[in-house]
Design an enzyme around this catalytic site. Structure first.
Site, mmCIF file in Angstrom:
data_model
loop_
_atom_site.group_PDB
_atom_site.id
_atom_site.type_symbol
_atom_site.label_atom_id
_atom_site.label_comp_id
_atom_site.label_asym_id
_atom_site.label_seq_id
_atom_site.Cartn_x
_atom_site.Cartn_y
_atom_site.Cartn_z
ATOM 1 C CE1 TYR A 177 3.901 -6.277 3.591
ATOM 2 C CE2 TYR A 177 3.067 -8.523 3.429
ATOM 3 C CZ TYR A 177 3.287 -7.278 2.865
ATOM 4 O OH TYR A 177 2.897 -7.023 1.576
ATOM 5 C CG ASP A 217 -1.922 -1.108 1.230
ATOM 6 O OD1 ASP A 217 -2.278 -1.582 0.131
ATOM 7 O OD2 ASP A 217 -2.356 -1.523 2.323
#
Length: 330
Positions: free
Chosen positions: A127, A58
């Site tokens: 992540y 994002d």
């Protein structure tokens, strides 16, 4: 020919990975560089030079190791060789590295093995979200990669919440599906840990002793004093910690992630860690996958895609085929 491209980027000045008209994106910048070095017009429908990525990050999200693939004609690839006496793939790596901006770094370019698909062949993505909570202010050099939180967060209770995410679940409370997709994902690991306070000299434990080495050179005695160890550095009145010492890190590994899933899970865990929400509230959000305001995403700056794992070459095509199937909880 299919190429595998590995890269990293500072996401702070990008509007995410995916190409968008009028916005600076990672895909847009890399594809523009590819068109330049391969001398292909952006309007050439016969050679589109479109990247397929392992995970679409994002706006503001970083990547320490992202993976994508590119399909290109061999004759097109050969255009970048020029006067270099190297294989075409190496020539592309060199020219692309030179043409990319400073906030994108190329790790490597290679011919992809048979059946490789950067997105669908991936086994899992890792992540890490980094926070400087009240226990230690963030180093200002990390301001673009770490979120500051004034409260001292309750790590044990946050790990209780994180443990609820492990396994196959519908993460509809923490994510939005792609058109025609689902928010069902399998989380393999999820843990909050504080980075230990370690010095730049590592774990040396020789207590700062002075070692004298004598050597005979040109008939003269040379005494070489060797100052040693991290403890010696401590004795001069200060210590130099490693850059991430004291940070609170959330590491999560899953087969894939839905849109905003990681940042929304982090936000929910932080609310629990601040004692603003309870573990029962978190459990209810896991049990009833309904999106609402309190489970929205936290700031993007602290999130980094760290790793993408793939199966052995012989299993790449099978993995890609199986992952394309619509997921269920069965």
């Amino acid at each position: 020919m299919r190429l595998r491209i590995d890269l990293a980027y500072d996401g702070g000045d990008f509007h995410g990975w995916a190409k968008q008209p009028g916005l600076r994106t990672v895909q847009g910048v890399v594809e523009e560089a590819l068109h330049t070095v391969l001398r292909v017009s952006a309007d050439d429908d016969c050679e589109p030079l479109r990247l397929v990525v392992a995970g679409r990050t994002d706006t503001g999200v970083h990547a320490a190791h992202q993976v994508c693939h590119l399909d290109v004609e061999e004759q097109t690839l050969n255009r970048c060789v020029g006067h270099m006496e190297v294989p075409a793939v190496e020539a592309l790596r060199r020219r692309l590295s030179h043409d990319l901006p400073d906030d994108i770094v190329l790790h490597g370019v290679c011919v992809a093995p048979e059946g490789f698909d950067a997105r669908f062949s991936a086994l899992e993505r890792t992540y890490v979200y980094r926070i400087a909570d009240g226990a230690r202010p963030a180093d200002p050099r990390l301001r673009g990669f770490v979120l500051n939180v004034e409260d001292v967060l309750d790590i044990p209770v946050m790990n209780e919440a994180a443990a609820m995410t492990i396994g196959l679940h519908d993460f509809g409370s923490f994510a939005t599906p792609n058109p025609g997709g689902t928010t069902i994902r399998e989380v393999k690991q999820a843990v909050w840990q504080r980075v230990p306070m370690t010095g730049l000299f590592g774990n040396d434990t020789t207590n700062g002793e002075m070692k004298i080495v004598s050597s005979e050179q040109d008939g003269q005695q040379a005494a070489i004093a060797v100052e040693t160890t991290a403890n010696n550095a401590m004795n001069v009145g200060y210590s130099v910690p490693s850059l991430e010492s004291g940070l609170l890190c959330f590491t999560i590994v899953a087969d894939a992630f839905a849109h905003n899933m990681v940042r929304s899970l982090v936000n929910a865990c932080v609310q629990v860690g601040r004692h603003r929400k309870s573990l029962d509230w978190f459990a209810q959000k896991m049990a009833e996958p309904v999106r609402e305001g309190s489970t929205g995403p936290i700031a993007a700056c602290g999130l980094t895609l760290e790793h993408v794992a793939y199966p052995p070459d012989g299993e790449l095509a099978e993995r890609a085929q199986s992952i394309r199937a619509r997921r269920t909880l069965d």
